[in-house]
Scaffold this active site. Structure first.
Site, mmCIF file in Angstrom:
data_model
loop_
_atom_site.group_PDB
_atom_site.id
_atom_site.type_symbol
_atom_site.label_atom_id
_atom_site.label_comp_id
_atom_site.label_asym_id
_atom_site.label_seq_id
_atom_site.Cartn_x
_atom_site.Cartn_y
_atom_site.Cartn_z
ATOM 1 N N LYS A 112 0.825 -1.209 0.000
ATOM 2 C CA LYS A 112 0.000 0.000 0.000
ATOM 3 C C LYS A 112 0.859 1.259 0.000
ATOM 4 O O LYS A 112 0.514 2.255 -0.626
ATOM 5 C CB LYS A 112 -0.972 0.002 1.182
ATOM 6 C CG LYS A 112 -2.129 -0.993 1.014
ATOM 7 C CD LYS A 112 -3.241 -0.794 2.043
ATOM 8 C CE LYS A 112 -4.438 -1.688 1.710
ATOM 9 N NZ LYS A 112 -5.545 -1.561 2.660
ATOM 10 N N LYS A 195 -5.430 -9.611 -5.756
ATOM 11 C CA LYS A 195 -6.708 -9.708 -5.054
ATOM 12 C C LYS A 195 -7.642 -8.561 -5.437
ATOM 13 O O LYS A 195 -7.186 -7.463 -5.728
ATOM 14 C CB LYS A 195 -6.491 -9.747 -3.535
ATOM 15 C CG LYS A 195 -6.452 -8.402 -2.842
ATOM 16 C CD LYS A 195 -6.500 -8.565 -1.326
ATOM 17 C CE LYS A 195 -6.735 -7.215 -0.651
ATOM 18 N NZ LYS A 195 -8.122 -6.973 -0.289
ATOM 19 N N LYS A 198 -10.859 -3.006 -2.377
ATOM 20 C CA LYS A 198 -11.631 -1.764 -2.388
ATOM 21 C C LYS A 198 -10.769 -0.607 -2.813
ATOM 22 O O LYS A 198 -11.179 0.235 -3.596
ATOM 23 C CB LYS A 198 -12.156 -1.461 -0.975
ATOM 24 C CG LYS A 198 -13.298 -2.316 -0.535
ATOM 25 C CD LYS A 198 -14.001 -1.647 0.659
ATOM 26 C CE LYS A 198 -14.135 -2.618 1.808
ATOM 27 N NZ LYS A 198 -13.037 -2.520 2.769
HETATM 28 P P1 ATP Z 1 -8.792 -2.097 1.270
HETATM 29 O O1 ATP Z 1 -8.322 -2.219 -0.161
HETATM 30 O O2 ATP Z 1 -9.258 -0.713 1.651
HETATM 31 O O3 ATP Z 1 -7.823 -2.698 2.252
HETATM 32 P P2 ATP Z 1 -10.253 -4.531 1.179
HETATM 33 O O4 ATP Z 1 -10.992 -4.795 -0.061
HETATM 34 O O5 ATP Z 1 -8.951 -5.217 1.392
HETATM 35 O O6 ATP Z 1 -10.122 -2.962 1.314
HETATM 36 P P3 ATP Z 1 -10.871 -4.801 3.969
HETATM 37 O O7 ATP Z 1 -11.915 -3.981 4.650
HETATM 38 O O8 ATP Z 1 -9.441 -4.436 4.165
HETATM 39 O O9 ATP Z 1 -11.219 -4.845 2.410
HETATM 40 O O10 ATP Z 1 -11.057 -6.316 4.372
HETATM 41 C C1 ATP Z 1 -12.284 -6.852 4.872
HETATM 42 C C2 ATP Z 1 -12.230 -8.353 4.798
HETATM 43 O O11 ATP Z 1 -12.346 -8.777 3.437
HETATM 44 C C3 ATP Z 1 -10.919 -8.961 5.317
HETATM 45 O O12 ATP Z 1 -11.221 -10.103 6.070
HETATM 46 C C4 ATP Z 1 -10.177 -9.339 4.061
HETATM 47 O O13 ATP Z 1 -9.299 -10.434 4.274
HETATM 48 C C5 ATP Z 1 -11.331 -9.722 3.150
HETATM 49 N N1 ATP Z 1 -10.971 -9.567 1.747
HETATM 50 C C6 ATP Z 1 -10.606 -8.422 1.134
HETATM 51 N N2 ATP Z 1 -10.367 -8.623 -0.160
HETATM 52 C C7 ATP Z 1 -10.582 -9.953 -0.377
HETATM 53 C C8 ATP Z 1 -10.507 -10.775 -1.543
HETATM 54 N N3 ATP Z 1 -10.150 -10.277 -2.718
HETATM 55 N N4 ATP Z 1 -10.794 -12.095 -1.414
HETATM 56 C C9 ATP Z 1 -11.154 -12.613 -0.221
HETATM 57 N N5 ATP Z 1 -11.247 -11.884 0.908
HETATM 58 C C10 ATP Z 1 -10.969 -10.561 0.836
HETATM 59 MG MG MG Z 2 -7.716 -4.653 3.035
#
Ligand code: ATP
Ligand code: MG
Length: 332
Positions: A112, A195, A198
């Protein structure tokens, strides 16, 4: 009953399918067997720059979505992290038993901060996994349902629990990761080895729970697929098609083998078209329920206040014990 804790960041206008399939759907299921604490982690959401009004809105949308997918505020504690002050308080203490080198090895920070430019990335982004450890340890959680990307952070939480316990006496439960392999890493539609995220996926790479399903269907049609034309499941050589099959299987409840057999002799286009329909059927009721919760923000805030009470019934005594063990004077 054993305890679970997990959190999700209000860093976007919607959760995506990775969040749901990798984490949140397990949150829902674990309510049957565990005492559950689920948190919208807004403190984490200010580590990489944000707009206050947008954060406020996204925090409510996040809570509404959790309710809409089946988090039951009667059975579980659903709350917002900043309303439970013990999270930030314990994070300080844990930060003081974390090595600088140890924190520097967290790959999510490296990824990040590289994207932001390392000079500009915040100290909060660097200490994020320590706050996450505090989130988990405060509840004496036995298990933490998360996606694969959180494995390293979970390992740090375990190390910090063990270290605190051996320095100051047994205080914290050492939490185990609850990572369900099948859907632990949903990948970006445009970049099927990364992955779905968000904050770092392009809009075309993400399927949001709250977006117009016609838009999702279009993104699925333009998803990067692999060379060859056969529909087979192989994450090494066919990451794009395998990701689509994983999503289909998780949402439709059909096994991967069953899907592969059903698509034998047919092309990627058929799979994509049908997946668009599966997604539509899945998200439509979730969107309706989310909207209903958002139509009454006062009621939503009231539900969240109940969650805070349930949370603090646990966090206040945990923090008090931790403070005593560390050697702070008891407060009056
Ligand atoms: P950011 O990019 O802001 O970190 P994010 O998409 O990673 O957002 P988080 O809020 O950080 O979302 O994570 C929430 C949950 O979703 C965590 O348990 C994380 O492991 C899970 N998660 C996030 N992206 C994935 C993915 N691509 N596949 C499976 N699980 C995911
Ligand atoms: Mg995350």
């Amino acid at each position: 009953r054993p305890r679970v804790f997990s959190g999700i960041q209000p860093t976007a206008d919607s959760f995506h399918l990775g969040n749901y399939l990798g984490a949140v759907r397990h949150w829902v299921a674990l309510q049957d067997t565990h005492e559950a604490f689920y948190c919208v982690v807004d403190l984490h959401a200010i580590t990489a720059g944000h707009d206050p009004a947008v954060l406020r809105q996204r925090t409510r949308v996040a809570a509404a979505q959790l309710l809409a997918v089946g988090i039951d505020p009667e059975r579980s504690a659903l709350f917002v992290q900043s309303q439970v002050p013990e999270h930030a308080q314990l994070a300080w203490v844990l930060g003081c038993i974390t090595g600088f080198g140890e924190a520097s090895r967290m790959t999510q920070f490296k990824d990040k901060s590289q994207k932001q430019g390392s000079e500009r990335s915040s100290v909060g982004l660097f200490t994020y996994p320590i706050l996450q450890a505090a989130d988990i340890l405060l509840y004496q959680a036995d298990a933490v349902p998360v996606g694969e990307d959180q494995r390293q952070h979970l390992e740090l939480s375990r190390d910090l629990a063990q270290r605190f316990n051996s320095l100051f006496g047994p205080t914290f439960t050492v939490p185990a990761p609850h990572i369900v392999k099948d859907t632990a890493k949903i990948t970006d539609l445009q970049e099927p080895t990364a992955k779905m995220s968000k904050s770092s996926s392009s809009p075309a790479g993400i399927i949001d729970l709250l977006e117009d399903p016609a838009r999702s269907a279009k993104k699925i049609r333009s998803a990067v697929t692999d060379t060859g034309r056969e529909i087979v499941f192989d994450t090494e050589t066919k990451p794009g098609v395998s990701n689509l099959l994983t999503i289909h299987s998780a949402l439709s409840g059909r096994s991967i083998d069953d899907l592969v057999a059903a698509y034998a002799g047919r092309g990627y286009g058929d799979l994509k078209k049908e997946l668009g329909e599966v997604v539509r059927e899945f998200v439509t009721p979730i969107q309706e329920r989310t909207r209903a919760y958002l139509d009454d923000p006062a009621q939503l805030d009231k539900l969240l206040a109940v969650g805070v009470e349930k949370a603090r019934a646990v966090t206040v005594p945990t923090l008090r014990t931790a403070y005593e063990r560390v050697g702070f004077l008891a407060s009056a």
